[in-house]
Design a protein around this motif. Sequence first.
Motif, PDB file in Angstrom:
ATOM      1  N   ARG A 119       0.852  -1.183   0.000  1.00 17.33           N
ATOM      2  CA  ARG A 119       0.000   0.000   0.000  1.00 17.33           C
ATOM      3  C   ARG A 119       0.891   1.238   0.000  1.00 17.33           C
ATOM      4  N   VAL A 120       0.597   2.181  -0.873  1.00 17.76           N
ATOM      5  CA  VAL A 120       1.365   3.421  -0.921  1.00 17.76           C
ATOM      6  C   VAL A 120       0.810   4.392   0.118  1.00 17.76           C
ATOM      7  N   GLN A 150       0.205   2.645  10.490  1.00 20.26           N
ATOM      8  CA  GLN A 150       0.352   1.527   9.562  1.00 20.26           C
ATOM      9  C   GLN A 150       1.663   0.788   9.785  1.00 20.26           C
ATOM     10  N   VAL A 151       2.721   1.541  10.029  1.00 21.00           N
ATOM     11  CA  VAL A 151       4.031   0.928  10.257  1.00 21.00           C
ATOM     12  C   VAL A 151       4.031   0.136  11.554  1.00 21.00           C
ATOM     13  N   VAL A 157       3.706  -1.493   3.548  1.00 27.67           N
ATOM     14  CA  VAL A 157       3.495  -0.178   2.946  1.00 27.67           C
ATOM     15  C   VAL A 157       4.789   0.328   2.328  1.00 27.67           C
ATOM     16  N   LEU A 158       4.640   1.167   1.320  1.00 22.97           N
ATOM     17  CA  LEU A 158       5.737   1.944   0.761  1.00 22.97           C
ATOM     18  C   LEU A 158       5.448   3.394   1.094  1.00 22.97           C
ATOM     19  N   ALA A 189      10.378  -0.333   8.192  1.00 24.59           N
ATOM     20  CA  ALA A 189       9.592   0.294   7.135  1.00 24.59           C
ATOM     21  C   ALA A 189      10.449   0.502   5.890  1.00 24.59           C
ATOM     22  N   VAL A 190       9.779   0.710   4.770  1.00 27.15           N
ATOM     23  CA  VAL A 190      10.446   1.027   3.508  1.00 27.15           C
ATOM     24  C   VAL A 190       9.936   2.393   3.064  1.00 27.15           C
ATOM     25  N   ALA A 191      10.853   3.331   2.853  1.00 25.78           N
ATOM     26  CA  ALA A 191      10.432   4.697   2.552  1.00 25.78           C
ATOM     27  C   ALA A 191      11.387   5.347   1.561  1.00 25.78           C
TER      28      ALA A 191
END
Length: 252
Positions: A119-120, A150-151, A157-158, A189-191
């Motif tokens: 999910r973006v 969300q994290v 998520v991205l 997380a991925v950001a």
Amino acid sequence: ESWKTRYRPLLSRWFENLGQLEALHSLATLQFNAPDWCIPQLSDTPGTLVTRSLGHPLIDPAKRVVNDFSTRGLGQISLVTGSNMAGKSTFLRSVGVNVVLASLGGPVCAGYFAFIPVRVCSSMRISDNLEESTSTFYAELKKLKYIITQVNQRQPVLILLDEMLRGTNSADRRTGSGALLRQLIRQDAVAIVATHDLELAALADPYPGQLHNYHFDVQVAGEELYFDYRLRPGICQSMNASLLMKKIGIEL
């Protein structure tokens, strides 16, 4: 009237199926109109996004500049620095739009695209809201609160962040931005984060395998600026705000 009575219970299913058909037709039309776009490949590794020749779908192909980008694994932050108008925000949008298209099962504006569905979650183009008595800063905090939730729930998520905490003073912004990045890393997380705060790039020292620096550059020739919109590794070393301010008449 008998026909209405008989088929009324089916009406909602009909509209749902029509909606699905319209969505599939739109994706098929997109692939027909853009035959050079690629079909995404699925990855089994969480946090994977590997692209080649990634571009923004809404930019004219004659003007579109494409870039290669990849991030692999959880707890990965890609920090993008660069001068004004160099292409940071457009790059974030390119990634976000194409991830959404890929998650729908459609083609993407790239030569190669491998990802795991996510999910973006983004915080971009935040503005105040007079009707809700919400300032720009508070509106951004609400966005960030949703992202953090969300994290914390370990949702796939991205995260796309453009100029974090711009509505507060520079000291608070650096402190809050650094704390948020460290928290995102701890929470796996991925950001992708675009920023003017070069101090944040120093986080690559304590997190060498998790925070990665990229930048967009600008060339200055006399009084003119030239952008190539190419994503490069490392920290941006050139800024253009002073030149732009001089061009509009601010005496520095």
